[in-house]
Design a protein around this motif. Structure first.
Motif, PDB file in Angstrom:
ATOM      1  N   ALA A  54      -0.971 -13.824  -4.362  1.00  0.00           N
ATOM      2  CA  ALA A  54       0.222 -13.029  -4.045  1.00  0.00           C
ATOM      3  C   ALA A  54       0.607 -12.128  -5.214  1.00  0.00           C
ATOM      4  CB  ALA A  54       1.384 -13.942  -3.667  1.00  0.00           C
ATOM      5  N   PHE A  55       0.587 -12.676  -6.428  1.00  0.00           N
ATOM      6  CA  PHE A  55       0.952 -11.926  -7.624  1.00  0.00           C
ATOM      7  C   PHE A  55      -0.008 -10.755  -7.836  1.00  0.00           C
ATOM      8  CE2 PHE A  55       1.248 -11.039 -12.141  1.00  0.00           C
ATOM      9  CZ  PHE A  55       2.586 -11.216 -12.432  1.00  0.00           C
ATOM     10  N   SER A  56      -1.295 -11.011  -7.687  1.00  0.00           N
ATOM     11  CA  SER A  56      -2.306  -9.977  -7.899  1.00  0.00           C
ATOM     12  C   SER A  56      -2.222  -8.884  -6.844  1.00  0.00           C
ATOM     13  CB  SER A  56      -3.699 -10.605  -7.910  1.00  0.00           C
ATOM     14  OG  SER A  56      -3.789 -11.568  -8.939  1.00  0.00           O
ATOM     15  N   LEU A  57      -2.025  -9.274  -5.577  1.00  0.00           N
ATOM     16  CA  LEU A  57      -1.865  -8.279  -4.514  1.00  0.00           C
ATOM     17  C   LEU A  57      -0.625  -7.418  -4.735  1.00  0.00           C
ATOM     18  CD1 LEU A  57      -2.836 -10.253  -1.291  1.00  0.00           C
ATOM     19  CD2 LEU A  57      -3.981  -8.226  -2.206  1.00  0.00           C
ATOM     20  N   ALA A  58       0.471  -8.044  -5.129  1.00  0.00           N
ATOM     21  CA  ALA A  58       1.702  -7.285  -5.374  1.00  0.00           C
ATOM     22  C   ALA A  58       1.527  -6.316  -6.541  1.00  0.00           C
ATOM     23  CB  ALA A  58       2.867  -8.232  -5.642  1.00  0.00           C
ATOM     24  N   THR A  59       0.806  -6.742  -7.561  1.00  0.00           N
ATOM     25  CA  THR A  59       0.549  -5.875  -8.715  1.00  0.00           C
ATOM     26  C   THR A  59      -0.272  -4.659  -8.298  1.00  0.00           C
ATOM     27  OG1 THR A  59       0.617  -7.796 -10.172  1.00  0.00           O
ATOM     28  CG2 THR A  59      -0.393  -5.824 -11.062  1.00  0.00           C
ATOM     29  N   ALA A  60      -1.306  -4.880  -7.489  1.00  0.00           N
ATOM     30  CA  ALA A  60      -2.134  -3.769  -7.011  1.00  0.00           C
ATOM     31  C   ALA A  60      -1.338  -2.845  -6.092  1.00  0.00           C
ATOM     32  CB  ALA A  60      -3.362  -4.312  -6.286  1.00  0.00           C
TER      33      ALA A  60
END
Length: 84
Positions: A54-60
């Protein structure tokens, strides 16, 4: 990618969709790097696999909202707000 990210931890596997609809107004340049940075940050901070994804997707996704490779609005607070 716009379709999400596939992950496995050896016990389970899942395709996780982005937390927000991605727009074409920005640029995908830098999104992969941002995703990787989010994953590394998550690993260093001991996040479980679900929060890491979730964190990585939100960052992208946040990165893709900008026309440049780095979104000036990118911050830990904004990423956390988006995954809640």
């Amino acid at each position: 990618s716009a379709g999400g990210v596939y992950y496995t931890d050896g016990k389970r596997a899942e395709l996780v969709k982005p937390v927000a609809k991605l727009t074409r107004e920005g640029s995908a340049t830098g999104a992969g790097d941002a995703f990787s940075a989010g994953a590394i940050y998550s690993f260093i901070n001991g996040y479980d696999i679900e929060k890491t994804v979730a964190f990585s997707l939100a960052t992208a996704a946040l990165t893709m909202e900008s026309k440049s490779a780095v979104n000036s609005q990118l911050s830990l607070e904004e990423i956390e707000r988006r995954i809640k």
